[in-house]
Design a protein around this motif. Structure first.
Motif: not given
Ligand SMILES: Cc1cc2nc3c(=O)[nH]c(=O)nc-3n(C[C@H](O)[C@H](O)[C@H](O)COP(=O)(O)OP(=O)(O)OC[C@H]3O[C@@H](n4cnc5c(N)ncnc54)[C@H](O)[C@@H]3O)c2cc1C
Length: 477
Positions: A20, A39, A49-50, A114, A139, A199, A323
């Motif tokens: 995002a 970040e 994973d996928i 990912r 932050v 996963r 999210d």
């Protein structure tokens, strides 16, 4: 040639550089805003994973030109699975459906790691666009006035701008600042669904020499494999990525033992082998799962969230996306795609609301209006995100209930659903088309918005879990 968009003079601070946040950074830059990305992790590396990109997400990325004349979407295509179909099996190993999925499908779709997706977005944002992205910066506090907004980071540095975008994930700090919820109230919006997922993705060399497991790599150098095995209360997905470079699998299951919500806590594969031990196809699947290298399997509970009260702060200069604003279960494959849509829509709204291209009065920058319109487009007047949120819970239930061997799940079952209203949506065009209509609705007052007709979600507010591509191929629509 890249079209040059005049700058708006708006400085945007983005908290969190997952899918995002990185997309917001790129889209905000493309819309003429100045970007500072923060970040807390020290590197760009991301676990996972996928991850699936569907046409609605890819459409945004296909507008980003690379220096070599292609687009970021085509770079990602070269990193992802090369598929011609997705195959659905019963727990007995009987092939029940073959769903066309690949370059010739009218509905685009891509599965990739990912970490490859995040890395590609980062490379584009920094190497191609030269954006100011700062890693290893946590932050801690947020503030806003009528004309400015900003954050205070670890070490007490104050970073100021005109707008803060909180893209800080499921445990977002920005969200409670915006809603005003206490930590307990914020935690109470999280909904356990009773499901969890194991996963794993690993290098294909782990199975290459094992006679029982190497079936998964067969023909993968030309076409990757993507298989779904449906048993009662347990679903196994397994396949390859990058033309046989990686093997991946996951196992959705009911979660009586309450797995962790932490995505990054390694788990044992033993429960997975136990869940499927009575399946006739167990030996074949277990051979691959058993080859999972130590530390490469994760199990986390599948949680979603009640739609939050508001995405926008009191003074209208802070917003949550991805999210942090909404969370989906993986069964609709929309986690990354809706995060991408949020990011693109907020960037467009900020441009459309900025009154002049080089306004010296920041009161005129239109940020509060932009963020309110964005929220209304995504969740309130156009209930796109909340309908998908509810649909993902329904999809989990339908999948875990599916019993391919007895066929009792019948017509309710959709192994992959690609409703056209989700997959064919062009969020950038939609934001341009709807912006002034939403402004009009807002001007009439929050209680008088009934006249607004949403076009980004079904009119009846229901998910409609059809695979519109399959219906089309059967000539049913
Ligand atoms: C570890 C992990 C693995 C995942 N794996 C998969 C997967 O395999 N398949 C799939 O379909 N979906 C996966 N998802 C979900 C999917 O990636 C998301 O739904 C989608 O990408 C949207 O994420 P986001 O960018 O909103 O949030 P996130 O990806 O969670 O990004 C949020 C970012 O904000 C940063 N951050 C948080 N707080 C602060 C702060 N105070 N200051 C600075 N930075 C902060 C975090 O470090 C993080 O990088 C995964 C999510 C996570 C967290």
């Amino acid at each position: 040639m890249t079209k040059v968009i005049p700058t708006t003079g708006i400085t945007i601070i983005i908290v969190g550089l997952g899918i995002a946040g990185l997309t917001a950074a790129i889209e905000c830059h493309r819309q003429g805003h100045k970007v500072i990305g923060l970040e807390k992790k020290s590197t760009v590396y991301q676990l996972g994973d996928i991850i699936g990109l569907s046409e609605n997400g890819l459409k945004v990325l296909s507008q980003w030109p690379n220096a070599n004349g292609t687009s970021v979407a085509s770079t990602l295509t070269s990193l992802g699975s090369e598929l011609s179909s997705v195959e659905i099996f019963s727990s007995a190993g009987e092939l029940k459906y073959t769903i066309p999925f690949g370059a010739d499908s009218p509905v685009a779709g891509l599965f990739l790691r990912r970490s490859d997706l995040v890395e590609s977005l980062y490379q584009y944002a920094t190497s191609e666009l030269g954006l100011d992205l700062r890693y290893g910066v946590t932050v801690e506090e947020y503030w806003e006035t009528a004309t400015t907004a900003g954050v205070i980071v670890e070490g007490a540095e104050r970073i100021s701008g005109h707008c803060v975008i909180g893209a800080d994930g499921i445990y977002s700090k920005t969200r409670a600042i915006i809603t005003g919820d206490s930590p307990e109230e914020d935690a109470a919006t999280l909904l356990e669904t009773g499901g969890a997922i194991f996963r794993s993705t690993f290098d294909a060399s782990a199975v290459a020499t094992d006679p029982d497991a190497q079936w998964v790599l067969q023909d993968a150098s030309t076409h990757d494999r993507h298989e779904i095995y449906l048993g009662k209360d347990v679903t196994i997905l397994m396949g390859t990525m990058g033309k046989g470079k990686y093997v991946w699998w996951n196992c959705s299951h009911r979660d009586p033992t309450k797995a962790t919500t932490n995505w990054v806590q390694a788990a044992s594969i033993a429960p997975v082998l136990r869940y499927i031990q009575d399946w006739p196809i167990a030996k074949k699947l277990s051979a691959v799962i058993s080859k999972t290298p130590q530390g490469k399997c994760f199990n986390h509970s599948l949680v979603t969230r009640k739609p939050i009260r508001t995405w926008v702060s009191r003074q209208g200069r802070m917003v949550v996306i991805g999210d942090a604003a909404h969370q989906f279960l993986p069964h609709t494959g929309q986690g990354a795609n809706q995060a991408i849509e949020d990011a693109a829509v907020v960037a467009v709204c900020l441009r459309l609301a900025s009154r002049s291209n080089d306004s010296s009065s920041r009161e005129e920058d239109g940020v509060p209006l932009a963020l309110r319109v964005m929220e209304k487009l995504r969740q309130v007047l156009g209930p796109r995100v909340s309908v998908i949120q509810e649909g993902s819970v329904e999809a989990q239930e339908v999948t875990l209930e599916a019993d391919m061997d007895t066929g009792t799940s019948g017509d309710r079952f959709n192994a992959i659903s690609r409703p056209a209203w989700i997959h064919c949506h062009d969020c950038v065009s939609h934001a341009h088309e709807e912006f002034s209509k939403v402004v009009d609705a807002l001007n009439k007052g929050e209680g008088n918005c009934d006249a607004y007709v949403p076009t980004n979600a079904p009119m009846d507010g229901l998910f409609h879990a059809e695979d519109d591509y399959i219906l089309q191929s059967k000539g049913a629509v």
